[in-house]
Motif scaffolding. Sequence first.
Motif, PDB file in Angstrom:
ATOM      1  N   GLN A   1      34.030  22.381  65.488  1.00 31.00           N
ATOM      2  CA  GLN A   1      34.299  21.352  66.566  1.00 31.00           C
ATOM      3  C   GLN A   1      33.333  20.152  66.571  1.00 31.00           C
ATOM      4  OE1 GLN A   1      36.976  22.052  68.355  1.00 31.00           O
ATOM      5  NE2 GLN A   1      37.393  23.780  67.391  1.00 31.00           N
TER       6      GLN A   1
ATOM      7  N   ALA B   1      48.951  13.034  68.785  1.00 31.02           N
ATOM      8  CA  ALA B   1      47.684  13.585  68.682  1.00 31.02           C
ATOM      9  C   ALA B   1      47.348  14.703  67.597  1.00 31.02           C
ATOM     10  CB  ALA B   1      47.321  13.960  70.052  1.00 31.02           C
TER      11      ALA B   1
ATOM     12  N   ALA C   1      43.023  10.124  67.480  1.00 32.29           N
ATOM     13  CA  ALA C   1      44.019  10.700  68.507  1.00 32.29           C
ATOM     14  C   ALA C   1      44.190  10.214  69.722  1.00 32.29           C
ATOM     15  CB  ALA C   1      43.671  12.297  68.628  1.00 32.29           C
TER      16      ALA C   1
ATOM     17  N   ASN D   1      45.408  14.143  64.191  1.00 29.27           N
ATOM     18  CA  ASN D   1      44.094  15.080  63.827  1.00 29.27           C
ATOM     19  C   ASN D   1      44.400  15.854  62.450  1.00 29.27           C
ATOM     20  OD1 ASN D   1      42.426  14.249  65.839  1.00 29.27           O
ATOM     21  ND2 ASN D   1      43.359  15.499  67.414  1.00 29.27           N
TER      22      ASN D   1
ATOM     23  N   LYS E   1      40.690  21.866  64.294  1.00 31.76           N
ATOM     24  CA  LYS E   1      39.469  21.654  63.835  1.00 31.76           C
ATOM     25  C   LYS E   1      38.998  23.185  63.505  1.00 31.76           C
ATOM     26  CE  LYS E   1      37.498  17.296  65.613  1.00 31.76           C
ATOM     27  NZ  LYS E   1      36.398  16.820  66.339  1.00 31.76           N
TER      28      LYS E   1
ATOM     29  N   THR F   1      43.659  19.452  69.615  1.00 31.35           N
ATOM     30  CA  THR F   1      42.420  19.249  68.449  1.00 31.35           C
ATOM     31  C   THR F   1      41.411  20.181  68.244  1.00 31.35           C
ATOM     32  OG1 THR F   1      42.772  17.004  69.738  1.00 31.35           O
ATOM     33  CG2 THR F   1      40.657  17.407  68.509  1.00 31.35           C
TER      34      THR F   1
ATOM     35  N   VAL G   1      38.160  15.808  74.223  1.00 35.83           N
ATOM     36  CA  VAL G   1      38.983  15.825  72.970  1.00 35.83           C
ATOM     37  C   VAL G   1      38.152  15.239  71.952  1.00 35.83           C
ATOM     38  CG1 VAL G   1      40.924  14.352  71.949  1.00 35.83           C
ATOM     39  CG2 VAL G   1      41.264  15.454  74.437  1.00 35.83           C
TER      40      VAL G   1
ATOM     41  N   ALA H   1      37.966  12.763  69.725  1.00 37.59           N
ATOM     42  CA  ALA H   1      38.787  12.265  68.443  1.00 37.59           C
ATOM     43  C   ALA H   1      39.367  10.960  68.518  1.00 37.59           C
ATOM     44  CB  ALA H   1      39.924  13.415  68.097  1.00 37.59           C
TER      45      ALA H   1
END
Lengths: 229, 100
Positions: A116, A86, A65, A90, B18, B14, A60, A62
């Motif tokens: 990413q 989450a 989150a 984000n 992104k 996520t 993940v 992050a």
Amino acid sequence: MAGPWDGADTLGPMNDSFRRGVRLGLPYAAAGFLLSLSFGVLAREAGFSAAQAIVTSAIVFAGSAQFAVISIILGGGGLVPAVAAAGLMNARFLAMGIALAPSLPGGPLKRAAQGQTVVDASWVMANRRDGTFDRWLLFGSTAPQYVTWFCGTAVGALAGDGFFDPERLGLDAIFPAFFFVLLIGELKEPRTRLVAVVGGAIALALVPFTPAGIPVLAASAAALIGLAR
Amino acid sequence: MNIWLLIVLVAVITAAIKAAGPIALGGRELPAWFSSIVAAMPAAVLAALVVTSALADGDELFIGPDTAGVAAAGIIAWRGGSVITCVLVAAAVTAGLRAI
């Protein structure tokens, strides 16, 4: 605070940018270690195994989150609210990814992979303030932050629940303090000071009425002030 | 709850968030006004992250020991302190106030 945007060598070889990024990322990586340490401990408290906590940080990656998920579970929430929290936390990466997009070369898959590497500190430092980003600096500063995020989580998760109390050690103040340092670096011009005040006000005004994460996404609209002459 | 399923779903959402911007808008020139907005975005996003994490607890506005810790970190950052110093001071002030 000297930033990468102060330098004139933004056209230098990519290795220079990458190395400079690593150097700039190191202090944030150290702070991230403490942050992920408390994530590891809290995840165990929320019922994660050590392996689950570590895998979370590895795939993940992050912070906001991850903490949102843990706080939902500790509050008794289920799978859907946790995943939704989450996603909302984000949501700012959507705006940040749009800003970054023109600076990423290659096909859609390659660009998605490069996207990413966006984490808050790296994205701020790689922003050249002219609408473009130094992508190698972004990759470089994210690299050490990923390593310490993984290691901190591992230490916290393996030491486990009861190893220490993150709140008693004040570790919950690290997350906002981390962003405060980055923010201070932005406040040199009257224009950005105004943007910060308006962004903060939008976020605070929405906190009581919207799910976590939405106030930060909505605050990014304050950047429209950048259009004013 | 299946925690492994939770972890995978959070990772996927996520990554998708992104990836969205770079996939949709990558590799093209964007107009000048776009640059002005991009340059102003860090201040807006960072200010929002600071106030929502230091002045709120869930959906309630809340001022506590961590607020004081973060304020102390802000002063040190303003005076040129490093990020390490700042986060350690934030934690120390917060922990100290909680211990009282």
